[in-house]
Enzyme design. Structure first.
Site, PDB file in Angstrom:
ATOM      1  N   ARG A   1       0.805  -1.227   0.000  1.00  0.00           N
ATOM      2  CA  ARG A   1       0.000   0.000   0.000  1.00  0.00           C
ATOM      3  C   ARG A   1       0.834   1.270   0.000  1.00  0.00           C
ATOM      4  O   ARG A   1       0.418   2.286  -0.537  1.00  0.00           O
ATOM      5  CB  ARG A   1      -0.920   0.006   1.226  1.00  0.00           C
ATOM      6  CG  ARG A   1      -1.962  -1.095   1.230  1.00  0.00           C
ATOM      7  CD  ARG A   1      -2.793  -1.041   2.496  1.00  0.00           C
ATOM      8  NE  ARG A   1      -1.971  -1.221   3.702  1.00  0.00           N
ATOM      9  CZ  ARG A   1      -2.408  -1.052   4.929  1.00  0.00           C
ATOM     10  NH1 ARG A   1      -3.653  -0.673   5.145  1.00  0.00           N
ATOM     11  NH2 ARG A   1      -1.613  -1.260   5.968  1.00  0.00           N
ATOM     12  N   LYS A   9      -4.171 -16.417   9.526  1.00  0.00           N
ATOM     13  CA  LYS A   9      -4.693 -17.415  10.460  1.00  0.00           C
ATOM     14  C   LYS A   9      -5.528 -16.703  11.518  1.00  0.00           C
ATOM     15  O   LYS A   9      -4.999 -15.925  12.302  1.00  0.00           O
ATOM     16  CB  LYS A   9      -3.542 -18.173  11.125  1.00  0.00           C
ATOM     17  CG  LYS A   9      -2.619 -18.883  10.137  1.00  0.00           C
ATOM     18  CD  LYS A   9      -1.392 -19.454  10.825  1.00  0.00           C
ATOM     19  CE  LYS A   9      -0.450 -20.119   9.833  1.00  0.00           C
ATOM     20  NZ  LYS A   9       0.769 -20.659  10.478  1.00  0.00           N
ATOM     21  N   ALA A  33       8.101 -16.720   8.560  1.00  0.00           N
ATOM     22  CA  ALA A  33       8.498 -16.008   7.356  1.00  0.00           C
ATOM     23  C   ALA A  33      10.008 -16.008   7.155  1.00  0.00           C
ATOM     24  O   ALA A  33      10.506 -16.240   6.045  1.00  0.00           O
ATOM     25  CB  ALA A  33       7.972 -14.570   7.413  1.00  0.00           C
ATOM     26  N   LYS A  80      -4.251 -22.137  17.460  1.00  0.00           N
ATOM     27  CA  LYS A  80      -2.876 -22.305  17.961  1.00  0.00           C
ATOM     28  C   LYS A  80      -2.316 -20.966  18.418  1.00  0.00           C
ATOM     29  O   LYS A  80      -1.458 -20.920  19.322  1.00  0.00           O
ATOM     30  CB  LYS A  80      -1.997 -22.961  16.898  1.00  0.00           C
ATOM     31  CG  LYS A  80      -1.859 -22.187  15.583  1.00  0.00           C
ATOM     32  CD  LYS A  80      -0.702 -21.223  15.579  1.00  0.00           C
ATOM     33  CE  LYS A  80      -0.643 -20.446  14.292  1.00  0.00           C
ATOM     34  NZ  LYS A  80       0.502 -19.487  14.262  1.00  0.00           N
ATOM     35  N   ASP A 109       1.755 -26.808  13.881  1.00  0.00           N
ATOM     36  CA  ASP A 109       1.766 -25.356  14.043  1.00  0.00           C
ATOM     37  C   ASP A 109       1.683 -24.957  15.514  1.00  0.00           C
ATOM     38  O   ASP A 109       2.295 -23.984  15.952  1.00  0.00           O
ATOM     39  CB  ASP A 109       0.599 -24.753  13.261  1.00  0.00           C
ATOM     40  CG  ASP A 109       0.869 -23.332  12.784  1.00  0.00           C
ATOM     41  OD1 ASP A 109       1.971 -22.817  13.057  1.00  0.00           O
ATOM     42  OD2 ASP A 109       0.000 -22.743  12.128  1.00  0.00           O
ATOM     43  N   ARG A 165       5.104 -14.170  17.442  1.00  0.00           N
ATOM     44  CA  ARG A 165       4.592 -12.942  18.060  1.00  0.00           C
ATOM     45  C   ARG A 165       3.573 -13.261  19.149  1.00  0.00           C
ATOM     46  O   ARG A 165       3.483 -12.550  20.154  1.00  0.00           O
ATOM     47  CB  ARG A 165       3.952 -12.038  17.006  1.00  0.00           C
ATOM     48  CG  ARG A 165       4.930 -11.401  16.050  1.00  0.00           C
ATOM     49  CD  ARG A 165       4.264 -10.317  15.220  1.00  0.00           C
ATOM     50  NE  ARG A 165       3.177 -10.850  14.410  1.00  0.00           N
ATOM     51  CZ  ARG A 165       3.306 -11.237  13.155  1.00  0.00           C
ATOM     52  NH1 ARG A 165       4.472 -11.150  12.562  1.00  0.00           N
ATOM     53  NH2 ARG A 165       2.270 -11.696  12.485  1.00  0.00           N
ATOM     54  N   ASN A 166       2.801 -14.320  18.944  1.00  0.00           N
ATOM     55  CA  ASN A 166       1.790 -14.678  19.943  1.00  0.00           C
ATOM     56  C   ASN A 166       2.433 -15.169  21.238  1.00  0.00           C
ATOM     57  O   ASN A 166       1.973 -14.840  22.333  1.00  0.00           O
ATOM     58  CB  ASN A 166       0.853 -15.735  19.364  1.00  0.00           C
ATOM     59  CG  ASN A 166       0.000 -15.189  18.240  1.00  0.00           C
ATOM     60  OD1 ASN A 166      -0.962 -14.461  18.475  1.00  0.00           O
ATOM     61  ND2 ASN A 166       0.351 -15.524  17.007  1.00  0.00           N
ATOM     62  N   GLU A 195      -2.349 -12.049  16.278  1.00  0.00           N
ATOM     63  CA  GLU A 195      -3.658 -12.487  15.806  1.00  0.00           C
ATOM     64  C   GLU A 195      -4.426 -13.226  16.897  1.00  0.00           C
ATOM     65  O   GLU A 195      -5.652 -13.157  16.970  1.00  0.00           O
ATOM     66  CB  GLU A 195      -3.498 -13.399  14.580  1.00  0.00           C
ATOM     67  CG  GLU A 195      -3.040 -12.689  13.320  1.00  0.00           C
ATOM     68  CD  GLU A 195      -4.153 -11.900  12.641  1.00  0.00           C
ATOM     69  OE1 GLU A 195      -5.215 -11.682  13.270  1.00  0.00           O
ATOM     70  OE2 GLU A 195      -3.949 -11.469  11.498  1.00  0.00           O
TER      71      GLU A 195
END
Length: 331
Positions: free
Chosen positions: A35, A108, A140, A191, A244, A255-256, A281
């Site tokens: 963007r 996800k 990633a 997860k 996962d 990150r979670n 997320e």
């Protein structure tokens, strides 16, 4: 779009950039659509996505752009945007996407407002396009570095899933086909919630035994949620479920998990979820999954406790006490 370019990735974050890199390394041109025009121009010129994936040189066949018109000739489009932004992204690019293009969801989660799986969101917005979901244990940075990674690609039918898996796999990026959309999406969404719980355990210093227990009992929750939505047990025990979950609940690349660690160390959920904070997320999914579990009477105590902590209705100490003093029962 340059002649011969048939794959495009919408979303120039770390995961989208990594997936575009896999395609380009096979020698196939690929579009990476973002963007921010200044940022995408810098990616194109410098051949590195410094903000999202530093240290990875991008292949020459990867074209970074903000021009959505370049989507028009793509026959396969990967939607690598956050789960809660999927509907907006699809509406933004709808008119530039061919009705024949296969759309692959790479996020996800469960949409918070509607309580819908992402494939259902996409089906509502783009009903004429073949849809699939990419999920499983893959960070990633690992994918972009060419480290061996195996994930699951689920479609509405197995032939579509197999064709897309073959289309997108690379020498170090192996995709297994599935037609269990519900099971694959359940694993990818829940997860993240369970990884937050494991992070809380680590941040609070509760020990590896507690983490192992959470993973095992969390997997049971995942199975119950999946079964209630028509998913298969075999899927939950595979890459997109157990695989996962183990990765996300144990690696500090997650990150979670880091979000949960911060909660366990006493940081408040409001600060951790403030604009500009790293995206988790699972923090969005926890609330909606907890709501659905109550509506459908699915026993999910870990998910309920995570949601209560995020709402500010419970403390970490209370959550641990609630889980450890539940009535004893057979496994």
């Amino acid at each position: 779009m340059s002649e011969g370019t048939r794959i495009a990735v919408i979303g120039a974050g770390a995961f989208g950039t990594a997936l575009a890199t896999v395609v380009a390394r096979r020698g196939e041109p690929v579009i990476l659509l973002g963007r921010d025009s200044d940022r995408m121009e810098a990616v194109q010129q410098r051949r590195i996505n410094e903000l999202s994936l530093p240290g990875i040189t991008l292949p020459d066949g990867l074209a970074a752009t903000t021009d959505k018109a370049r989507l028009q000739s793509a026959d396969t489009i990967l939607l690598a945007v956050p789960a809660q932004a999927l509907r907006t992204a699809v509406r933004t690019y709808h008119d530039s996407i061919s009705e024949k293009a296969s759309l692959v969801i790479c996020a996800k989660g469960i949409e918070r407002e509607s309580g819908q799986f992402l494939a259902d969101v996409l089906g509502k917005e783009m009903p004429d396009n073949p849809a699939a979901v990419l999920s499983g244990p893959g960070f990633a940075a690992d994918i972009a570095r060419g480290l061996p990674t195996a994930m699951t690609l689920a479609g509405t039918d197995i032939s579509t899933a197999e064709a897309l898996a073959e289309r997108l796999s690379g020498s170090r990026f192996r995709l297994y086909a599935s037609d269990d959309l519900s099971g694959v999406q359940t694993g990818g969404a829940l997860k993240n919630v369970l990884a937050i719980a494991c992070g809380i355990v680590e941040g609070r210093g509760l020990g590896d035994s507690a983490r192992a227990a959470l993973i095992a009992r969390g997997l049971a929750e995942l199975m119950r949620f999946s079964a209630a939505h028509g998913g298969r047990a075999r899927t939950v025990s595979g890459l997109s479920g157990l695989g996962d979950l183990v990765l996300t609940a144990t690696s500090h690349q997650s990150r979670n998990l880091r979000f949960g660690i911060a909660l366990g160390k006493g940081q408040g959920p409001d600060a951790l979820m403030a604009p500009g904070a790293p995206l988790s997320e699972g923090a969005f999914t926890a609330t909606v999954a907890a709501r659905i579990s109550l509506e459908k009477r699915i026993d999910m105590p870990i998910t309920q406790e995570v949601a209560a902590i995020l709402r500010g209705d419970s403390s970490v100490e209370d959550a641990v006490e609630n889980l450890m003093t539940r009535p004893l029962k057979s496994e």
